[in-house]
Design an enzyme around this catalytic site. Structure first.
Site, PDB file in Angstrom:
ATOM      1  CD  GLU A 196      -2.987   0.719   2.392  1.00 29.79           C
ATOM      2  OE1 GLU A 196      -3.216   1.537   2.960  1.00 29.79           O
ATOM      3  OE2 GLU A 196      -3.175  -0.585   2.848  1.00 29.79           O
TER       4      GLU A 196
ATOM      5  CG  ASP B 229     -21.444  48.179   8.253  1.00 30.00           C
ATOM      6  OD1 ASP B 229     -21.769  48.356   7.282  1.00 30.00           O
ATOM      7  OD2 ASP B 229     -20.832  47.278   8.955  1.00 30.00           O
TER       8      ASP B 229
ATOM      9  CE  LYS C  31     -25.244  54.212   5.919  1.00 32.93           C
ATOM     10  NZ  LYS C  31     -24.814  52.763   5.619  1.00 32.93           N
TER      11      LYS C  31
ATOM     12  CG  ASP D  98     -25.902  38.311   2.025  1.00 30.46           C
ATOM     13  OD1 ASP D  98     -25.366  37.500   1.649  1.00 30.46           O
ATOM     14  OD2 ASP D  98     -26.639  39.036   1.546  1.00 30.46           O
TER      15      ASP D  98
ATOM     16  CB  ILE E 189     -29.821  40.024   4.138  1.00 36.69           C
ATOM     17  CG1 ILE E 189     -30.363  39.015   3.143  1.00 36.69           C
ATOM     18  CG2 ILE E 189     -30.785  39.995   5.210  1.00 36.69           C
ATOM     19  CD1 ILE E 189     -30.142  37.517   3.663  1.00 36.69           C
TER      20      ILE E 189
ATOM     21  CB  ALA F 285     -27.906  38.553  11.846  1.00 36.79           C
TER      22      ALA F 285
ATOM     23  CG  MET G 213     -31.819  46.579  11.739  1.00 38.17           C
ATOM     24  SD  MET G 213     -31.860  47.451  10.459  1.00 38.17           S
ATOM     25  CE  MET G 213     -32.871  46.286   9.441  1.00 38.17           C
TER      26      MET G 213
ATOM     27  N   GLY H 283     -24.782  37.657  18.630  1.00 36.79           N
ATOM     28  CA  GLY H 283     -24.643  36.306  18.095  1.00 36.79           C
ATOM     29  C   GLY H 283     -23.454  35.917  17.406  1.00 36.79           C
TER      30      GLY H 283
HETATM   31  C1  SAM Z   1     -28.544  46.774   9.522  1.00 37.45           C
HETATM   32  S1  SAM Z   1     -28.826  45.267   9.643  1.00 37.45           S
HETATM   33  C2  SAM Z   1     -27.453  44.325   8.972  1.00 37.45           C
HETATM   34  C3  SAM Z   1     -27.926  42.950   8.513  1.00 37.45           C
HETATM   35  C4  SAM Z   1     -26.816  42.141   8.070  1.00 37.45           C
HETATM   36  N1  SAM Z   1     -26.735  42.790   6.449  1.00 37.45           N
HETATM   37  C5  SAM Z   1     -26.844  40.723   8.079  1.00 37.45           C
HETATM   38  O1  SAM Z   1     -27.047  40.167   6.617  1.00 37.45           O
HETATM   39  O2  SAM Z   1     -26.948  40.015   8.983  1.00 37.45           O
HETATM   40  C6  SAM Z   1     -28.251  45.156  11.311  1.00 37.45           C
HETATM   41  C7  SAM Z   1     -29.054  44.086  12.187  1.00 37.45           C
HETATM   42  O3  SAM Z   1     -28.641  42.845  11.860  1.00 37.45           O
HETATM   43  C8  SAM Z   1     -28.566  42.289  13.310  1.00 37.45           C
HETATM   44  N2  SAM Z   1     -27.331  41.451  13.578  1.00 37.45           N
HETATM   45  C9  SAM Z   1     -26.255  41.658  12.925  1.00 37.45           C
HETATM   46  N3  SAM Z   1     -25.354  40.984  13.459  1.00 37.45           N
HETATM   47  C10 SAM Z   1     -25.890  40.478  14.399  1.00 37.45           C
HETATM   48  C11 SAM Z   1     -25.203  39.663  15.792  1.00 37.45           C
HETATM   49  N4  SAM Z   1     -23.968  39.370  15.783  1.00 37.45           N
HETATM   50  N5  SAM Z   1     -26.006  39.279  16.732  1.00 37.45           N
HETATM   51  C12 SAM Z   1     -27.359  39.752  16.495  1.00 37.45           C
HETATM   52  N6  SAM Z   1     -27.831  40.278  15.660  1.00 37.45           N
HETATM   53  C13 SAM Z   1     -27.086  40.785  14.614  1.00 37.45           C
HETATM   54  C14 SAM Z   1     -29.211  42.804  14.165  1.00 37.45           C
HETATM   55  O4  SAM Z   1     -30.686  42.860  14.239  1.00 37.45           O
HETATM   56  C15 SAM Z   1     -28.881  44.304  13.769  1.00 37.45           C
HETATM   57  O5  SAM Z   1     -29.682  45.385  14.074  1.00 37.45           O
END
Ligand code: SAM
Length: 465
Positions: free
Chosen positions: A22, A249, A271, A304, A307, A333, A384, A413
């Site tokens: 082998e 951000d 923001k 993402d 989203i 998230a 949010m 999270g």
């Molecule tokens: C402006 S949005 C952006 C979402 C991001 N583009 C996504 O896909 O997760 C921001 C929100 O995402 C959520 N978020 C993002 N990261 C998070 C985490 N580590 N734990 C909990 N919520 C989270 C919260 O609700 C937060 O207010």
């Protein structure tokens, strides 16, 4: 350095392999991949080994090894379990000053086989100098995941243009700058994305129109995921290492920012609620301006980019201004927090669909079509939603959701600061106030939340139950 790594050209060269089991099969496989003419000798040869060698035009001889087998070979390998025989091969090869390798006997090797990451024609070979094969394997796993398979394609692509570019750009310094632009910019990215025809077009056009093209930068709109740096995609990591400047951000964690190229400029454009450090339109214009200055701009966003990330608006402006860009999805998230909280977003018994909803307060209330959001056989995920939590619960109950509907509030999270609070629509506000839950927060509503108790696996922040 105990060994000098060299890449041997063994194409068509005879190589002796003593041993028919082998281990010999593994060595034969790698020699054949390098195009060697493999000659095996052993009293018994496994059927797989003889089939492989003979089908590749090599030779298998059943019988005992003798020193004459070493005549006119480029190198020798002993892969038998007979120690005396292995030593004999080593001695005979040394007497002829032939490179020799005795498997698992570093003291009887004039060369060792490295671990290989094969992105032919690009080859990465490395070794732990025969100290730890397990360490080498671990390292290899890391390299395999870091180096895209498509790098081989890129090497072939640039190889095709080498002579032409040498003729067209005679000054070495200019040529090097041009190649750097090709490797670090949109041409390489197109090849890596499998769009070679477009890459070729862009490269040809850039050769005609060199100054302007080599000055145009690119924007990478990259999803950084919810916080844990291990959740970045390998493409995100690669572009993070490519960038000249990063615009990030507030949801991008420090651990992730550390992975951006050390000398890239960092610019915070976050923001937070009621604290807009930069207006969205100004930010869109800034991306265009930086790319026009020839910069590779990393627009790094939490989760993402598509989203609740306004990624669409940013690339709309880029597209209108003909700035090259690419978008790298990130773990949102909802996916990250649900997984790290042990809450499946769908489940055969509890939820057949899932909705992602923006739950921010607008003039004191959360303005949504609540009739559609009653969590019967579905999961509702509010982004949010921390400030509007009380209104969300009130509205859901007002529109028909049961007061005892399970709800989870997940703070920060996927990070070491993660806290998961569960309750029901009529209790969670008080629980969240008592616990002093901090943003960012994701809210999950639906029967699937009940599974958290059973499926939780990621530890909550120490001190938080
Ligand atoms: C402006 S949005 C952006 C979402 C991001 N583009 C996504 O896909 O997760 C921001 C929100 O995402 C959520 N978020 C993002 N990261 C998070 C985490 N580590 N734990 C909990 N919520 C989270 C919260 O609700 C937060 O207010």
């Amino acid at each position: 350095m105990e060994y000098l790594p060299l890449h041997f050209d063994l194409r068509g060269k005879p190589c002796l392999l003593v041993g028919g089991g082998e281990v010999a099969l593994r060595r034969a496989t790698i020699l054949l991949r390098a195009g060697a003419d493999v000659r095996v000798v052993a009293p018994a040869i496994d059927a797989d080994l003889s089939a492989l060698v003979e089908s590749s035009g090599g030779d298998c001889r059943i019988g005992s090894y003798h020193a004459g087998d070493l005549q006119q070979v480029a190198l020798a390998i002993a892969a038998t379990d007979d120690e005396a025989l292995n030593r004999q091969v080593w001695q005979d090869a040394n007497a002829r000053q032939l490179p020799v390798n005795v498997v698992d006997r570093a003291d009887l090797c004039s060369f060792i086989f490295p671990s290989i990451v094969d992105r032919s024609p690009v080859l990465i070979s490395f070794s732990s100098s025969a100290t730890s094969p397990v360490l080498s394997r671990k390292l290899r796993e890391k390299l395999e995941s870091l180096i895209p398979v498509s790098y081989g394609r890129l090497a072939e692509f640039v190889g095709r243009f080498r002579d032409k570019i040498k003729q067209l750009i005679t000054a070495a310094a200019q040529r090097r700058r041009f190649w750097e632009w090709v490797m670090d910019g949109p041409v390489a990215e197109l090849v890596l994305a499998g769009r070679e025809a477009e890459a070729e077009q862009l490269l040809e056009q850039s050769l005609r129109d060199r100054d302007e093209k080599t000055l145009l930068g690119e924007v990478y709109l990259v999803g950084a995921g919810p916080g844990d740096p291990d959740l970045l995609t390998s493409k995100a990591l690669r572009l993070m290492q490519n960038a000249d400047i990063v615009l990030y951000d507030n949801l991008v964690s420090d651990g992730i920012l550390e992975l951006v190229r050390r000398d890239a400029k960092r610019h915070y454009v976050g923001k937070r609620r009621a604290d807009h450090s930069i207006d969205q339109e100004d930010l869109n214009d800034m991306l265009v301006r930086l790319a026009r200055e020839g910069k590779r701009v990393l627009r790094l966003k939490g989760g993402d980019p598509f989203i609740f990330g306004r990624g669409g608006e940013e690339i709309e402006t880029l597209s209108e201004n003909r700035i090259p860009f690419q978008v790298v999805p990130g773990i949102s998230a909802a996916n990250g927090c649900a997984s790290y909280a042990g809450i499946p977003l769908t489940h055969r018994d509890y939820s057949q669909s899932v909705r992602f909803v923006a739950g921010q307060l607008n003039e004191g209330s959360v303005d949504l079509n609540w009739d559609e959001l009653i969590p019967t056989n579905q999961t509702i995920v509010f982004y949010m939603g921390l400030a509007g939590l009380a209104d969300i619960c009130r509205q859901l109950m007002k529109h028909g959701a049961r007061a005892e509907t399970p709800i989870a509030v997940i703070s920060k999270g996927t990070t070491p600061e993660q806290r998961v609070l569960t309750g029901s629509l009529d209790t969670i506000v008080e629980l969240a106030n008592e616990a002093g839950i901090a943003a960012p927060v994701l809210i999950i509503v639906g029967e699937v939340v009940k599974l958290h108790e059973k499926l939780r696996w990621y530890p909550d922040r120490p001190g938080f139950e």
